[in-house]
Design an enzyme around this catalytic site. Structure first.
Site, mmCIF file in Angstrom:
data_model
loop_
_atom_site.group_PDB
_atom_site.id
_atom_site.type_symbol
_atom_site.label_atom_id
_atom_site.label_comp_id
_atom_site.label_asym_id
_atom_site.label_seq_id
_atom_site.Cartn_x
_atom_site.Cartn_y
_atom_site.Cartn_z
ATOM 1 N N SER A 76 -10.053 -0.343 7.172
ATOM 2 C CA SER A 76 -9.334 -0.130 5.916
ATOM 3 C C SER A 76 -8.667 -1.372 5.352
ATOM 4 O O SER A 76 -8.192 -1.357 4.222
ATOM 5 C CB SER A 76 -8.288 0.979 6.083
ATOM 6 N N SER B 101 -9.427 2.075 3.272
ATOM 7 C CA SER B 101 -8.560 2.827 2.384
ATOM 8 C C SER B 101 -7.603 1.955 1.571
ATOM 9 O O SER B 101 -6.976 2.442 0.630
ATOM 10 C CB SER B 101 -7.743 3.836 3.188
ATOM 11 N N LYS C 17 0.835 -1.211 0.000
ATOM 12 C CA LYS C 17 0.000 0.000 0.000
ATOM 13 C C LYS C 17 0.869 1.260 0.000
ATOM 14 O O LYS C 17 1.896 1.314 0.684
ATOM 15 C CB LYS C 17 -0.921 -0.037 1.221
#
Length: 527
Positions: free
Chosen positions: A217, A193, A113
């Protein structure tokens, strides 16, 4: 468009037509490498038997990223590729040929990420303000992945600033990366996210991926992308080199297509980092999570059904009922229903904690990493000066609220932190587990993916994971079914440091139901 592997990536909404440029390999290298739904164990077996090598595997993923992410369905999940990915793979192939195999991740491509430091790559949290920010060192967890023999393939897009810039944000959108799409139905949202990691791993753009979570997330994008996602106990996985929101709640964790792959990845990620203030509790708590998987692990377990997290969508409820029956059939003692006495009373205190901790943690990260924007105040100003690029759809009111907060010594912060943890933990999930003598609590993770809407933002219908996130305890989501081709997940939540037990129960559920289906890249759902 990804201009070149070695350059910063600006994947804008209107500029993602061209395939990624990657180092070329002979066509014969990848002609027979089918990476769709390829799990870690099978990839490792094929490499061990000489049917495949890491360079071929890495090239196959690079080719698939070009075909699926940048062209074709254009998922827009990968924000940057590592220019040395093939060189990493070749080094690991040489080690294997010399008889040195580091473990299950040896030669396995992993996506990270884009809020986690990877030396040489941009770490931006999706923000154009940090589009040239290249940390000098790997995050602690990235260094562990390299030591374990993983190939760091690249970085994934995310909801900008991990969805903590505005309450009107659109999950999976960032000013640097554009909008990530859900591979199951392309005009649906991938949640966030960790949106890019979710979409990428669901679409087989890498073997496994790393996400981060403060509250949902990892679990939400895993559920709506048909994945297994685990948020560990806070402190089990180092937060070093991760752009933060909350020192109380943040954690990185695995996102994978199978429980076994998630377990193998957690074996590497889990380690006490002496620089992490929450790591003291992790000493002696790690385990061989992969070896502990057992298809009969649900037999005799007491599982509570949290119906307080149901009732917002009939198809979700129906899938949950089928999941409950599967738990019973696998030998679990189902306690149905159970209730958390403080259900959702922690929300106000949690939000206050996040505002305080975001300002404190972000200022520290920006200064320590040598970022081009050195403070939250400077970032707020940068966004205002570049509003046409940075804020075309939603504002930064959460930044401004956080900016108004004082230091972490303020009584208001200390009281909010204690209140949130007490209501979600000691008087919430932990009280329920203790009083009912439960091994775990289950709930639907969240509803089906909603249509992406840059004007009105996200359309959440409900979620069951928040109590564990605020309590700082582990949770894992596993595919449990679908509605109209959109995946649904079931969450297992347990006490601190119960990752091994949760993974084993999740594995038994996965093996009993086999609910995951690969994405079909459907353009839209007809009325």
């Amino acid at each position: 468009m990804r201009p070149a592997l070695a350059l910063p990536v600006l994947l804008l909404l209107a500029a993602c037509d061209q395939p990624a440029e990657a180092p070329a390999a002979p066509a014969a290298d990848v002609a027979t490498v089918d990476v769709v739904e390829l799990d870690m164990a099978e990839a490792s077996r094929r490499m061990a038997e000489g049917e495949l090598d890491s360079r071929q595997l890495t090239q196959a993923y690079l080719d698939r990223i070009a075909a699926i992410d940048d062209a074709g369905p254009r998922l827009n999940a990968v924000i940057e590729l590592a220019p040395d990915a093939l060189a990493q793979a070749e080094t690991l192939d040489a080690e294997r040929a010399a008889g040195q195999v580091r473990g299950p991740l040896h030669g396995i491509p992993v996506l990270i990420k884009d809020n986690i430091d990877v030396a040489g790559l941009v770490n931006s949290a999706g923000s154009l303000a940090l589009a040239e920010h290249r940390p000098a060192d790997d995050a602690f967890l990235v260094a562990r992945l390299r030591e374990a023999g993983a190939v760091i393939l690249g970085k994934t897009n995310l909801s900008e600033w991990a969805n903590f810039r505005s309450s009107r944000s659109t999950s999976g959108w960032s000013s640097r990366g554009g909008q990530t799409r859900n591979p199951y139905v392309l005009d649906r949202n991938p949640c966030g996210s960790s949106a890019g990691t979710g979409a990428a791993i669901a679409a087989s753009l890498a073997t496994v991926g790393v996400g981060t979570e403060t509250d949902g997330s990892i679990l939400c994008p895993s559920a709506v992308n048909g994945l297994v996602g685990l948020k560990p106990t806070v402190g089990l996985v180092s937060r070093d080199g991760i752009i933060p929101i909350s020192i109380s709640q943040d954690s990185a964790g695995p996102m994978a297509r199978t429980v076994a792959d998630a377990a193998a990845l957690l074996v590497v990620l889990a380690a006490a980092d002496p620089t992490d203030p929450a790591a003291a509790g992790a000493e002696g708590r790690t385990a061989d999570y992969l070896a502990g998987l057992d298809p009969k692990a649900l037999a005799g377990k007491r599982i509570g059904v949290l119906r307080q997290a149901m009732g917002y969508h009939p198809a979700v409820d129906a899938a949950t009922e089928r999941a409950i029956e599967a738990l019973r059939a696998a030998g679990a003692e189902v306690v149905d229903p159970v209730q958390i006495a403080t259900w959702r009373q922690w929300g106000g205190a949690e939000f206050e904690v996040l505002l305080y901790e975001f300002k404190d943690g972000l200022d520290t990260y920006l200064a320590d990493s040598g970022a081009p924007v050195a403070t939250l105040a400077a970032l707020v100003a940068w966004n205002r000066d570049n509003a046409d690029r940075a804020m075309p759809f939603f504002d930064q009111e959460l930044f401004e609220q956080a900016l108004a907060k004082g230091p972490l010594t303020e009584p208001a912060y200390l009281e909010a932190r204690a209140t949130a943890r007490r209501l979600a933990g000691e008087e919430g999930l932990l009280a329920l587990l203790r009083e009912k003598q439960l091994d775990a609590v289950v709930a639907p993770t969240t509803g089906p993916a909603w249509p992406t809407d840059p004007v009105l933002g996200d359309h959440f219908t409900g979620a069951g994971y928040g109590v564990a996130a605020v309590a700082g305890t582990p949770s894992i989501t596993v595919p449990m079914g679908e509605v109209q081709g959109l995946p649904l997940g079931l969450s297992f939540m347990g006490p601190a440091w119960s990752e091994a037990e949760l993974l084993a129960m999740a594995y038994a559920f996965e093996q009993a139901t086999r609910a995951r289906r690969p994405p079909a890249f459907t353009p839209t759902l007809a009325p």
